[in-house]
Motif scaffolding. Structure first.
Motif, PDB file in Angstrom:
ATOM      1  N   GLU A   4       0.846  -1.183   0.000  1.00  0.00           N
ATOM      2  CA  GLU A   4       0.000   0.000   0.000  1.00  0.00           C
ATOM      3  C   GLU A   4       0.879   1.230   0.000  1.00  0.00           C
ATOM      4  O   GLU A   4       1.790   1.356   0.817  1.00  0.00           O
ATOM      5  N   THR A   5       0.637   2.143  -0.926  1.00  0.00           N
ATOM      6  CA  THR A   5       1.401   3.370  -1.038  1.00  0.00           C
ATOM      7  C   THR A   5       0.456   4.554  -0.934  1.00  0.00           C
ATOM      8  O   THR A   5      -0.465   4.681  -1.735  1.00  0.00           O
ATOM      9  N   ILE A   6       0.669   5.402   0.065  1.00  0.00           N
ATOM     10  CA  ILE A   6      -0.150   6.597   0.235  1.00  0.00           C
ATOM     11  C   ILE A   6       0.774   7.773   0.492  1.00  0.00           C
ATOM     12  O   ILE A   6       1.364   7.901   1.568  1.00  0.00           O
ATOM     13  N   GLY A   7       0.950   8.602  -0.511  1.00  0.00           N
ATOM     14  CA  GLY A   7       1.783   9.789  -0.413  1.00  0.00           C
ATOM     15  C   GLY A   7       1.076  10.984  -1.020  1.00  0.00           C
ATOM     16  O   GLY A   7      -0.153  10.981  -1.210  1.00  0.00           O
ATOM     17  N   ALA A   8       1.845  12.010  -1.357  1.00  0.00           N
ATOM     18  CA  ALA A   8       1.265  13.244  -1.878  1.00  0.00           C
ATOM     19  C   ALA A   8       0.517  13.003  -3.192  1.00  0.00           C
ATOM     20  O   ALA A   8      -0.567  13.547  -3.413  1.00  0.00           O
ATOM     21  N   ARG A   9       1.097  12.178  -4.082  1.00  0.00           N
ATOM     22  CA  ARG A   9       0.434  11.911  -5.359  1.00  0.00           C
ATOM     23  C   ARG A   9      -0.894  11.188  -5.159  1.00  0.00           C
ATOM     24  O   ARG A   9      -1.890  11.477  -5.833  1.00  0.00           O
ATOM     25  N   GLU A  10      -0.891  10.223  -4.232  1.00  0.00           N
ATOM     26  CA  GLU A  10      -2.112   9.456  -3.979  1.00  0.00           C
ATOM     27  C   GLU A  10      -3.219  10.365  -3.413  1.00  0.00           C
ATOM     28  O   GLU A  10      -4.382  10.263  -3.814  1.00  0.00           O
ATOM     29  N   TRP A 245      -6.058   3.586 -10.845  1.00  0.00           N
ATOM     30  CA  TRP A 245      -4.684   3.880 -10.426  1.00  0.00           C
ATOM     31  C   TRP A 245      -4.573   3.857  -8.909  1.00  0.00           C
ATOM     32  O   TRP A 245      -3.631   3.282  -8.345  1.00  0.00           O
ATOM     33  N   LEU A 246      -5.557   4.433  -8.228  1.00  0.00           N
ATOM     34  CA  LEU A 246      -5.533   4.469  -6.763  1.00  0.00           C
ATOM     35  C   LEU A 246      -5.728   3.088  -6.153  1.00  0.00           C
ATOM     36  O   LEU A 246      -5.081   2.751  -5.149  1.00  0.00           O
ATOM     37  N   VAL A 247      -6.625   2.298  -6.738  1.00  0.00           N
ATOM     38  CA  VAL A 247      -6.863   0.948  -6.208  1.00  0.00           C
ATOM     39  C   VAL A 247      -5.582   0.131  -6.242  1.00  0.00           C
ATOM     40  O   VAL A 247      -5.243  -0.580  -5.285  1.00  0.00           O
ATOM     41  N   ARG A 248      -4.846   0.218  -7.350  1.00  0.00           N
ATOM     42  CA  ARG A 248      -3.598  -0.539  -7.476  1.00  0.00           C
ATOM     43  C   ARG A 248      -2.526  -0.021  -6.537  1.00  0.00           C
ATOM     44  O   ARG A 248      -1.727  -0.782  -6.007  1.00  0.00           O
ATOM     45  N   ARG A 249      -2.491   1.290  -6.326  1.00  0.00           N
ATOM     46  CA  ARG A 249      -1.439   1.897  -5.511  1.00  0.00           C
ATOM     47  C   ARG A 249      -1.723   1.825  -4.016  1.00  0.00           C
ATOM     48  O   ARG A 249      -0.813   1.582  -3.218  1.00  0.00           O
ATOM     49  N   SER A 250      -2.976   2.064  -3.633  1.00  0.00           N
ATOM     50  CA  SER A 250      -3.272   2.324  -2.220  1.00  0.00           C
ATOM     51  C   SER A 250      -4.299   1.404  -1.598  1.00  0.00           C
ATOM     52  O   SER A 250      -4.544   1.494  -0.398  1.00  0.00           O
ATOM     53  N   GLY A 251      -4.925   0.543  -2.379  1.00  0.00           N
ATOM     54  CA  GLY A 251      -5.871  -0.403  -1.812  1.00  0.00           C
ATOM     55  C   GLY A 251      -7.293   0.109  -1.827  1.00  0.00           C
ATOM     56  O   GLY A 251      -7.547   1.317  -1.857  1.00  0.00           O
ATOM     57  N   PHE A 294      -7.648  11.591   8.464  1.00  0.00           N
ATOM     58  CA  PHE A 294      -6.338  11.696   9.113  1.00  0.00           C
ATOM     59  C   PHE A 294      -6.075  10.496  10.018  1.00  0.00           C
ATOM     60  O   PHE A 294      -5.010   9.865   9.951  1.00  0.00           O
ATOM     61  N   VAL A 295      -7.049  10.149  10.827  1.00  0.00           N
ATOM     62  CA  VAL A 295      -6.878   9.040  11.769  1.00  0.00           C
ATOM     63  C   VAL A 295      -6.834   7.699  11.040  1.00  0.00           C
ATOM     64  O   VAL A 295      -6.016   6.830  11.359  1.00  0.00           O
ATOM     65  N   ALA A 296      -7.698   7.521  10.026  1.00  0.00           N
ATOM     66  CA  ALA A 296      -7.761   6.241   9.310  1.00  0.00           C
ATOM     67  C   ALA A 296      -6.460   5.928   8.596  1.00  0.00           C
ATOM     68  O   ALA A 296      -6.114   4.750   8.416  1.00  0.00           O
ATOM     69  N   GLN A 297      -5.717   6.948   8.200  1.00  0.00           N
ATOM     70  CA  GLN A 297      -4.441   6.728   7.509  1.00  0.00           C
ATOM     71  C   GLN A 297      -3.256   6.838   8.463  1.00  0.00           C
ATOM     72  O   GLN A 297      -2.157   7.239   8.077  1.00  0.00           O
ATOM     73  N   ASP A 298      -3.508   6.465   9.715  1.00  0.00           N
ATOM     74  CA  ASP A 298      -2.462   6.373  10.739  1.00  0.00           C
ATOM     75  C   ASP A 298      -1.850   7.717  11.098  1.00  0.00           C
ATOM     76  O   ASP A 298      -0.743   7.784  11.634  1.00  0.00           O
ATOM     77  N   GLY A 299      -2.569   8.805  10.820  1.00  0.00           N
ATOM     78  CA  GLY A 299      -2.076  10.115  11.223  1.00  0.00           C
ATOM     79  C   GLY A 299      -2.003  10.263  12.724  1.00  0.00           C
ATOM     80  O   GLY A 299      -1.083  10.885  13.262  1.00  0.00           O
ATOM     81  N   LEU A 300      -2.971   9.674  13.434  1.00  0.00           N
ATOM     82  CA  LEU A 300      -2.978   9.752  14.897  1.00  0.00           C
ATOM     83  C   LEU A 300      -1.778   9.015  15.479  1.00  0.00           C
ATOM     84  O   LEU A 300      -1.110   9.513  16.395  1.00  0.00           O
ATOM     85  N   LYS A 301      -1.497   7.828  14.936  1.00  0.00           N
ATOM     86  CA  LYS A 301      -0.339   7.073  15.412  1.00  0.00           C
ATOM     87  C   LYS A 301       0.953   7.838  15.176  1.00  0.00           C
ATOM     88  O   LYS A 301       1.838   7.891  16.043  1.00  0.00           O
ATOM     89  N   ALA A 302       1.072   8.450  14.007  1.00  0.00           N
ATOM     90  CA  ALA A 302       2.278   9.216  13.694  1.00  0.00           C
ATOM     91  C   ALA A 302       2.424  10.406  14.636  1.00  0.00           C
ATOM     92  O   ALA A 302       3.532  10.722  15.099  1.00  0.00           O
TER      93      ALA A 302
END
Length: 315
Positions: A4-10, A245-251, A294-302
């Motif tokens: 799973e890849t989630i960055g600025a482009r995603e 594109w998003l499904v393949r990159r980020s799930g 934010f929380v769902a993408q592990d922002g809270l953990k970070a």
């Protein structure tokens, strides 16, 4: 388990899809107001989109930038077209005749919850942690806040037709969830081929309904056809490319969280383009949906890790 890849482009493509899908509400309303039957809108946007996508795909093949058809994926593309376009479009167009749009929007927002529960079991996404569950719950609460909690008062009531309408809206959400899971399962399909393929099969499946509507309803005007063309270009063709594109990159779980942001974008677009008034609860919904993403993408953990690392230095 798929990576799973989630960055600025995603995130950029995520909000690009949100903007396109969110604009579909206003375009559909415009087409309906100019006497376009729902079935004709569905088939029209799909046929126009598949023509554009195939033309672009064939051009890229001639330039040596894309390969030809992938063997053994036509059945997958057929079912993607069914569960991603024809089935949910038909269920929603029928269901919204018998239930309020607010309740339909809330029922559509269960799609990310379904995918989040099933995707890890199929090895398509990371496991459902408590933080991801909290984030998804906050996003769903944001949608309920935006639509108004009173929209839930009709759930389970209103007679048999209303109940069937609710089941239809929930069935559309389930169809979208199945589509998201299927898109990443099995043999991978190049993004442009997948986009052209699912719109093609979706158009074929939608055509009988459109033909029936064409013989039983008045023909729409030029404004309606312009809205259908706009639906084909943006919310159908361009958004399909971004979606695959998003499904393949980020799930699938990440992609289906657009269901939380789309209603909010539709409200904002109504304010900007149509001069509608922004309800006070929209601001609370914005905060809840933003916090949920934010929380769902592990922002809270970070954030908690950052706080724990900096704590000794502040003593």
């Amino acid at each position: 388990m798929a990576s799973e890849t989630i960055g600025a482009r995603e995130w950029a493509v995520f909000f690009f899809c949100v903007a396109l899908w969110g604009s579909a509400y206003a375009l559909v309303e415009t087409a309906l107001a100019d006497d376009a039957p729902p079935a004709l809108i569905v088939a029209g946007r799909l046929w126009m989109a598949t023509a554009m996508l195939h033309a672009f795909w064939f051009w890229r093949q001639r330039q040596g930038l894309s390969e030809g058809r992938t063997p053994g994926v036509q059945a997958k593309l057929f079912w993607l077209g069914a569960f991603g376009t024809t089935v949910p479009f038909t269920l929603l167009s029928w269901g919204q005749q018998h239930i309020d749009s607010g309740l339909a929007g809330i029922l559509a927002a269960i799609t990310p919850l379904i995918v989040a529960g099933l995707a890890p079991l199929l090895g398509q996404d990371k496991r459902l942690t408590w933080t991801r569950g909290l984030g998804l719950g906050l996003g769903f609460a944001g949608v309920v806040t935006l639509m108004g909690p009173e929209a839930l008062s009709g759930l389970g009531g209103g007679g048999s037709l209303a109940l069937l309408g609710q089941l239809a809206a929930a069935g559309a959400a389930l169809s979208y969830a199945v589509n998201g899971l299927m898109a990443r399962a099995g043999k991978p399909v190049p993004v442009l081929e997948a986009s052209a393929g699912w719109t093609f099969y979706g158009a074929i499946l939608a055509t009988p309904f459109a033909l029936y509507a064409a013989f039983t309803a008045p023909l729409p005007g030029l404004i309606a056809w312009g809205a259908i063309l706009a639906l084909a270009i943006g919310p159908t063709a361009l958004a399909s490319v971004g979606y695959f594109w998003l499904v393949r990159r980020s799930g699938p779980t990440f992609v289906t969280q657009t269901n939380y942001a789309i209603p909010l974008w539709a409200v904002i677009l109504g304010v900007v383009a149509l001069g509608e008034r922004l309800a006070p609860q929209a601001f609370a919904a914005l905060a809840l949906i933003g916090l949920g993403l934010f929380v769902a993408q592990d922002g809270l953990k970070a954030a908690l890790r950052l706080i724990s690392r900096s704590a000794p230095a502040n003593r």
